[in-house]
Design an enzyme around this catalytic site. Structure first.
Site, PDB file in Angstrom:
ATOM      1  N   ARG A  49      11.810  -7.044   1.849  1.00 11.09           N
ATOM      2  CA  ARG A  49      11.630  -5.593   1.788  1.00 11.09           C
ATOM      3  C   ARG A  49      12.895  -4.893   2.278  1.00 11.09           C
ATOM      4  O   ARG A  49      13.535  -5.333   3.233  1.00 11.09           O
ATOM      5  CB  ARG A  49      10.435  -5.225   2.664  1.00 11.09           C
ATOM      6  CG  ARG A  49       9.931  -3.845   2.447  1.00 11.09           C
ATOM      7  CD  ARG A  49       8.446  -3.823   2.629  1.00 11.09           C
ATOM      8  NE  ARG A  49       8.105  -3.516   4.017  1.00 11.09           N
ATOM      9  CZ  ARG A  49       6.963  -2.934   4.353  1.00 11.09           C
ATOM     10  NH1 ARG A  49       6.079  -2.613   3.436  1.00 11.09           N
ATOM     11  NH2 ARG A  49       6.703  -2.688   5.609  1.00 11.09           N
ATOM     12  N   LYS A  63       0.817  -1.219   0.000  1.00 11.80           N
ATOM     13  CA  LYS A  63       0.000   0.000   0.000  1.00 11.80           C
ATOM     14  C   LYS A  63       0.845   1.261   0.000  1.00 11.80           C
ATOM     15  O   LYS A  63       0.439   2.267  -0.576  1.00 11.80           O
ATOM     16  CB  LYS A  63      -1.025   0.002   1.124  1.00 11.80           C
ATOM     17  CG  LYS A  63      -0.475  -0.046   2.522  1.00 11.80           C
ATOM     18  CD  LYS A  63      -1.619  -0.109   3.517  1.00 11.80           C
ATOM     19  CE  LYS A  63      -1.118  -0.053   4.947  1.00 11.80           C
ATOM     20  NZ  LYS A  63       0.005  -0.949   5.276  1.00 11.80           N
ATOM     21  N   ARG A 107      14.066  -3.149   7.826  1.00 12.36           N
ATOM     22  CA  ARG A 107      13.580  -2.450   9.021  1.00 12.36           C
ATOM     23  C   ARG A 107      13.410  -3.413  10.178  1.00 12.36           C
ATOM     24  O   ARG A 107      12.989  -4.541   9.967  1.00 12.36           O
ATOM     25  CB  ARG A 107      12.219  -1.808   8.714  1.00 12.36           C
ATOM     26  CG  ARG A 107      12.321  -0.390   8.226  1.00 12.36           C
ATOM     27  CD  ARG A 107      11.031   0.130   7.665  1.00 12.36           C
ATOM     28  NE  ARG A 107       9.829  -0.326   8.356  1.00 12.36           N
ATOM     29  CZ  ARG A 107       8.601  -0.097   7.904  1.00 12.36           C
ATOM     30  NH1 ARG A 107       8.417   0.576   6.779  1.00 12.36           N
ATOM     31  NH2 ARG A 107       7.550  -0.515   8.558  1.00 12.36           N
ATOM     32  N   ARG A 135      -5.672   3.095  11.465  1.00 12.40           N
ATOM     33  CA  ARG A 135      -5.364   1.686  11.669  1.00 12.40           C
ATOM     34  C   ARG A 135      -6.260   1.073  12.726  1.00 12.40           C
ATOM     35  O   ARG A 135      -6.145  -0.111  13.012  1.00 12.40           O
ATOM     36  CB  ARG A 135      -3.912   1.552  12.137  1.00 12.40           C
ATOM     37  CG  ARG A 135      -2.963   1.093  11.033  1.00 12.40           C
ATOM     38  CD  ARG A 135      -1.628   0.884  11.705  1.00 12.40           C
ATOM     39  NE  ARG A 135      -0.684   0.119  10.976  1.00 12.40           N
ATOM     40  CZ  ARG A 135       0.275   0.635  10.202  1.00 12.40           C
ATOM     41  NH1 ARG A 135       0.324   1.922   9.982  1.00 12.40           N
ATOM     42  NH2 ARG A 135       1.159  -0.153   9.639  1.00 12.40           N
ATOM     43  N   ARG A 187       2.704  -8.174  13.783  1.00 16.09           N
ATOM     44  CA  ARG A 187       2.038  -7.091  13.042  1.00 16.09           C
ATOM     45  C   ARG A 187       0.807  -7.620  12.311  1.00 16.09           C
ATOM     46  O   ARG A 187      -0.201  -6.937  12.204  1.00 16.09           O
ATOM     47  CB  ARG A 187       3.010  -6.439  12.057  1.00 16.09           C
ATOM     48  CG  ARG A 187       4.111  -5.677  12.758  1.00 16.09           C
ATOM     49  CD  ARG A 187       5.124  -5.151  11.788  1.00 16.09           C
ATOM     50  NE  ARG A 187       4.606  -4.058  10.975  1.00 16.09           N
ATOM     51  CZ  ARG A 187       5.229  -3.583   9.905  1.00 16.09           C
ATOM     52  NH1 ARG A 187       6.360  -4.109   9.503  1.00 16.09           N
ATOM     53  NH2 ARG A 187       4.726  -2.577   9.229  1.00 16.09           N
TER      54      ARG A 187
HETATM   55  P1  AMP Z   1       4.080   1.458   8.629  1.00 21.86           P
HETATM   56  O1  AMP Z   1       5.294   2.110   8.091  1.00 21.86           O
HETATM   57  O2  AMP Z   1       2.807   2.111   8.172  1.00 21.86           O
HETATM   58  O3  AMP Z   1       4.050  -0.034   8.414  1.00 21.86           O
HETATM   59  O4  AMP Z   1       4.114   1.672  10.226  1.00 21.86           O
HETATM   60  C1  AMP Z   1       5.146   1.148  11.034  1.00 21.86           C
HETATM   61  C2  AMP Z   1       4.705   1.123  12.486  1.00 21.86           C
HETATM   62  O5  AMP Z   1       4.373   2.453  12.927  1.00 21.86           O
HETATM   63  C3  AMP Z   1       3.454   0.309  12.775  1.00 21.86           C
HETATM   64  O6  AMP Z   1       3.718  -1.072  12.919  1.00 21.86           O
HETATM   65  C4  AMP Z   1       2.977   0.951  14.067  1.00 21.86           C
HETATM   66  O7  AMP Z   1       3.752   0.534  15.173  1.00 21.86           O
HETATM   67  C5  AMP Z   1       3.279   2.421  13.832  1.00 21.86           C
HETATM   68  N1  AMP Z   1       2.121   3.116  13.195  1.00 21.86           N
HETATM   69  C6  AMP Z   1       2.074   3.668  11.953  1.00 21.86           C
HETATM   70  N2  AMP Z   1       0.871   4.195  11.710  1.00 21.86           N
HETATM   71  C7  AMP Z   1       0.120   3.976  12.825  1.00 21.86           C
HETATM   72  C8  AMP Z   1      -1.233   4.252  13.195  1.00 21.86           C
HETATM   73  N3  AMP Z   1      -2.083   4.872  12.358  1.00 21.86           N
HETATM   74  N4  AMP Z   1      -1.634   3.874  14.434  1.00 21.86           N
HETATM   75  C9  AMP Z   1      -0.810   3.252  15.300  1.00 21.86           C
HETATM   76  N5  AMP Z   1       0.462   2.936  15.001  1.00 21.86           N
HETATM   77  C10 AMP Z   1       0.927   3.280  13.783  1.00 21.86           C
END
Ligand code: AMP
Length: 213
Positions: free
Chosen positions: A127, A13, A160, A88, A171
Protein backbone atom coordinates in the site's frame (compact mmCIF):
# COMPACT_ATOMS: atom_id res chain seq x y z
CA UNK A 1 -28.29 7.31 2.90
CA UNK A 2 -25.96 6.60 5.83
CA UNK A 3 -23.39 3.94 5.10
CA UNK A 4 -20.73 2.41 7.32
CA UNK A 5 -17.77 0.52 5.95
CA UNK A 6 -16.50 -2.44 7.97
CA UNK A 7 -13.49 -4.62 7.31
CA UNK A 8 -9.96 -5.35 8.47
CA UNK A 9 -7.25 -2.76 7.85
CA UNK A 10 -6.16 -3.16 4.25
CA UNK A 11 -9.39 -4.86 3.13
CA UNK A 12 -9.94 -2.05 0.64
CA UNK A 13 -12.79 -0.37 2.47
CA UNK A 14 -11.28 3.10 1.99
CA UNK A 15 -11.06 2.64 -1.78
CA UNK A 16 -14.64 1.37 -1.92
CA UNK A 17 -15.84 4.14 0.39
CA UNK A 18 -14.44 6.79 -1.96
CA UNK A 19 -16.08 5.13 -4.97
CA UNK A 20 -19.45 4.92 -3.19
CA UNK A 21 -19.19 8.53 -2.08
CA UNK A 22 -18.55 9.65 -5.64
CA UNK A 23 -21.30 7.57 -7.24
CA UNK A 24 -23.99 8.51 -4.72
CA UNK A 25 -22.87 12.11 -4.16
CA UNK A 26 -22.18 11.63 -0.45
CA UNK A 27 -19.29 12.96 1.65
CA UNK A 28 -16.59 10.40 2.42
CA UNK A 29 -15.63 10.66 6.07
CA UNK A 30 -12.49 8.87 7.18
CA UNK A 31 -11.52 9.32 10.82
CA UNK A 32 -8.01 8.10 9.92
CA UNK A 33 -7.71 10.88 7.29
CA UNK A 34 -8.93 13.46 9.80
CA UNK A 35 -6.35 12.28 12.33
CA UNK A 36 -3.59 12.32 9.70
CA UNK A 37 -4.53 15.86 8.64
CA UNK A 38 -4.28 16.92 12.28
CA UNK A 39 -0.87 15.26 12.62
CA UNK A 40 0.34 17.03 9.50
CA UNK A 41 -0.90 20.37 10.81
CA UNK A 42 0.70 19.77 14.21
CA UNK A 43 -2.52 20.21 16.22
CA UNK A 44 -2.91 19.02 19.82
CA UNK A 45 -5.43 16.42 18.63
CA UNK A 46 -2.90 15.21 16.07
CA UNK A 47 -0.15 14.89 18.66
CA UNK A 48 -2.38 12.86 20.94
CA UNK A 49 -3.71 10.62 18.16
CA UNK A 50 -0.23 9.90 16.74
CA UNK A 51 0.89 8.24 19.97
CA UNK A 52 -1.75 5.57 19.46
CA UNK A 53 -1.69 5.34 15.67
CA UNK A 54 2.05 4.68 15.46
CA UNK A 55 1.62 1.67 17.74
CA UNK A 56 -1.31 0.30 15.73
CA UNK A 57 -3.67 1.04 18.62
CA UNK A 58 -7.03 2.76 18.47
CA UNK A 59 -7.32 6.39 19.46
CA UNK A 60 -9.50 6.57 22.61
CA UNK A 61 -13.26 6.55 21.98
CA UNK A 62 -13.86 9.86 23.70
CA UNK A 63 -11.58 11.75 21.36
CA UNK A 64 -12.73 9.93 18.24
CA UNK A 65 -16.45 10.22 18.93
CA UNK A 66 -16.26 13.96 19.54
CA UNK A 67 -14.39 14.44 16.28
CA UNK A 68 -16.85 12.34 14.30
CA UNK A 69 -19.99 13.92 15.74
CA UNK A 70 -18.65 17.39 14.90
CA UNK A 71 -17.99 16.27 11.36
CA UNK A 72 -21.41 14.68 10.70
CA UNK A 73 -23.14 17.77 12.11
CA UNK A 74 -21.82 19.78 9.16
CA UNK A 75 -24.11 20.90 6.37
CA UNK A 76 -22.77 18.58 3.67
CA UNK A 77 -23.88 15.56 5.74
CA UNK A 78 -27.59 16.42 5.65
CA UNK A 79 -28.38 13.76 3.03
CA UNK A 80 -26.08 11.13 4.48
CA UNK A 81 -22.47 10.05 4.31
CA UNK A 82 -20.08 7.15 3.96
CA UNK A 83 -18.17 6.47 7.16
CA UNK A 84 -14.79 4.87 6.60
CA UNK A 85 -13.01 3.70 9.76
CA UNK A 86 -15.76 4.69 12.16
CA UNK A 87 -17.17 3.09 14.24
CA UNK A 88 -14.33 0.81 15.28
CA UNK A 89 -15.61 -0.21 18.71
CA UNK A 90 -19.02 -1.13 20.14
CA UNK A 91 -19.13 2.01 22.35
CA UNK A 92 -18.49 4.17 19.23
CA UNK A 93 -21.33 2.39 17.40
CA UNK A 94 -23.65 2.86 20.34
CA UNK A 95 -22.99 6.59 20.56
CA UNK A 96 -23.58 6.96 16.82
CA UNK A 97 -26.86 5.05 17.13
CA UNK A 98 -28.02 7.18 20.04
CA UNK A 99 -27.17 10.43 18.26
CA UNK A 100 -28.95 9.29 15.09
CA UNK A 101 -32.03 8.08 16.93
CA UNK A 102 -32.37 11.49 18.60
CA UNK A 103 -32.99 12.79 15.08
CA UNK A 104 -35.22 9.84 14.13
CA UNK A 105 -32.49 8.46 11.89
CA UNK A 106 -30.40 5.31 11.62
CA UNK A 107 -27.55 3.66 9.77
CA UNK A 108 -28.96 2.31 6.50
CA UNK A 109 -26.19 -0.08 5.52
CA UNK A 110 -23.08 -1.52 7.15
CA UNK A 111 -20.99 -2.93 4.32
CA UNK A 112 -18.47 -5.53 5.44
CA UNK A 113 -15.56 -5.88 3.01
CA UNK A 114 -14.47 -9.39 3.86
CA UNK A 115 -10.80 -10.37 3.42
CA UNK A 116 -9.05 -13.21 5.31
CA UNK A 117 -6.07 -12.32 7.53
CA UNK A 118 -3.64 -14.26 5.29
CA UNK A 119 -4.17 -11.72 2.53
CA UNK A 120 -3.94 -8.65 4.71
CA UNK A 121 -0.23 -8.40 5.53
CA UNK A 122 0.78 -8.71 1.87
CA UNK A 123 -1.75 -6.16 0.82
CA UNK A 124 -0.62 -3.65 3.41
CA UNK A 125 3.08 -3.83 2.57
CA UNK A 126 2.21 -2.87 -1.02
CA UNK A 127 0.00 0.00 0.00
CA UNK A 128 1.20 3.54 -0.72
CA UNK A 129 -0.45 6.71 0.48
CA UNK A 130 -0.34 10.37 -0.35
CA UNK A 131 -0.04 12.27 2.91
CA UNK A 132 -0.97 15.48 1.12
CA UNK A 133 -4.41 14.59 -0.33
CA UNK A 134 -5.20 11.20 1.23
CA UNK A 135 -5.26 9.22 -2.03
CA UNK A 136 -4.23 5.57 -1.66
CA UNK A 137 -2.60 3.17 -4.10
CA UNK A 138 -1.22 -0.35 -4.22
CA UNK A 139 2.02 -1.09 -6.04
CA UNK A 140 0.43 -4.09 -7.77
CA UNK A 141 -3.34 -3.72 -7.85
CA UNK A 142 -3.82 0.08 -8.01
CA UNK A 143 -0.46 1.55 -9.12
CA UNK A 144 -0.10 5.31 -9.65
CA UNK A 145 0.56 6.41 -13.25
CA UNK A 146 4.07 7.47 -12.28
CA UNK A 147 5.88 5.37 -9.68
CA UNK A 148 5.97 6.97 -6.25
CA UNK A 149 3.94 10.03 -7.29
CA UNK A 150 0.30 10.80 -6.50
CA UNK A 151 -1.94 10.95 -9.61
CA UNK A 152 -4.22 13.47 -7.92
CA UNK A 153 -1.84 16.10 -6.52
CA UNK A 154 1.69 15.15 -7.64
CA UNK A 155 3.05 14.67 -4.11
CA UNK A 156 5.38 11.88 -3.12
CA UNK A 157 3.77 8.56 -2.07
CA UNK A 158 4.88 6.82 1.12
CA UNK A 159 4.37 3.59 3.04
CA UNK A 160 2.44 4.86 6.04
CA UNK A 161 4.16 4.23 9.39
CA UNK A 162 1.17 2.23 10.53
CA UNK A 163 1.24 0.06 7.38
CA UNK A 164 4.66 -1.39 8.29
CA UNK A 165 4.50 -5.17 8.86
CA UNK A 166 5.22 -5.00 12.59
CA UNK A 167 2.40 -2.49 13.12
CA UNK A 168 0.01 -4.35 10.82
CA UNK A 169 0.08 -7.42 13.10
CA UNK A 170 -0.98 -5.21 15.97
CA UNK A 171 -3.70 -3.54 13.95
CA UNK A 172 -5.10 -6.94 12.97
CA UNK A 173 -5.16 -8.02 16.61
CA UNK A 174 -6.92 -4.79 17.56
CA UNK A 175 -9.34 -5.31 14.67
CA UNK A 176 -10.32 -8.80 15.84
CA UNK A 177 -10.69 -7.78 19.45
CA UNK A 178 -12.42 -4.45 19.13
CA UNK A 179 -13.86 -3.95 15.65
CA UNK A 180 -15.01 -7.38 14.46
CA UNK A 181 -17.80 -7.48 17.11
CA UNK A 182 -19.44 -4.71 15.07
CA UNK A 183 -20.31 -7.28 12.42
CA UNK A 184 -22.68 -8.95 14.89
CA UNK A 185 -23.90 -5.61 16.16
CA UNK A 186 -25.08 -4.51 12.70
CA UNK A 187 -26.25 -8.00 11.74
CA UNK A 188 -28.66 -7.89 14.67
CA UNK A 189 -29.93 -4.54 13.44
CA UNK A 190 -30.59 -6.06 10.02
CA UNK A 191 -28.36 -3.63 8.10
CA UNK A 192 -25.23 -5.76 7.59
CA UNK A 193 -24.26 -6.70 4.03
CA UNK A 194 -21.03 -8.60 3.30
CA UNK A 195 -19.04 -8.52 0.07
CA UNK A 196 -16.03 -10.63 -0.94
CA UNK A 197 -13.12 -8.20 -0.66
CA UNK A 198 -10.65 -10.58 -2.33
CA UNK A 199 -12.24 -9.91 -5.74
CA UNK A 200 -10.84 -7.21 -8.04
CA UNK A 201 -11.76 -3.69 -6.92
CA UNK A 202 -14.33 -3.18 -9.73
CA UNK A 203 -16.12 -6.41 -8.87
CA UNK A 204 -16.28 -5.53 -5.20
CA UNK A 205 -17.75 -2.17 -6.18
CA UNK A 206 -20.29 -3.81 -8.51
CA UNK A 207 -21.43 -6.04 -5.62
CA UNK A 208 -21.81 -2.99 -3.40
CA UNK A 209 -23.83 -1.04 -5.95
CA UNK A 210 -26.18 -4.04 -6.32
CA UNK A 211 -26.80 -3.77 -2.58
CA UNK A 212 -27.23 0.00 -2.47
CA UNK A 213 -29.31 0.16 -5.65
P1 AMP B 1 -7.37 4.16 9.05
O1 AMP B 1 -6.83 5.17 8.11
O2 AMP B 1 -8.87 4.11 9.08
O3 AMP B 1 -6.77 2.79 8.87
O4 AMP B 1 -6.93 4.64 10.53
C1 AMP B 1 -5.58 4.76 10.92
C2 AMP B 1 -5.48 4.79 12.43
O5 AMP B 1 -6.23 5.90 12.95
C3 AMP B 1 -6.04 3.58 13.15
O6 AMP B 1 -5.14 2.50 13.20
C4 AMP B 1 -6.33 4.16 14.53
O7 AMP B 1 -5.15 4.32 15.28
C5 AMP B 1 -6.83 5.56 14.19
N1 AMP B 1 -8.32 5.56 14.01
C6 AMP B 1 -9.00 5.82 12.86
N2 AMP B 1 -10.32 5.73 13.06
C7 AMP B 1 -10.49 5.40 14.38
C8 AMP B 1 -11.62 5.12 15.20
N3 AMP B 1 -12.88 5.16 14.72
N4 AMP B 1 -11.39 4.83 16.51
C9 AMP B 1 -10.14 4.78 17.02
N5 AMP B 1 -9.04 5.00 16.29
C10 AMP B 1 -9.20 5.30 14.98
Amino acid sequence: MKIIMLGAPGAGKGTQAKMIAEKYGLPHISTGDIFRANIKNGTELGKEAKEYMDKGLLVPDELTVRLLLDRVAQDDCKNGYVLDGFPRTIPQAEVLDQELSKMGEKVDYAINVDVPDENIVNRMSGRRACLNCGATYHIVSIPPKKEGICDVCGSELVLRDDDRPETVQNRLKVYHEQTQPLIDFYEKKGVLRSVDGTLPMEEVFAAITRILG
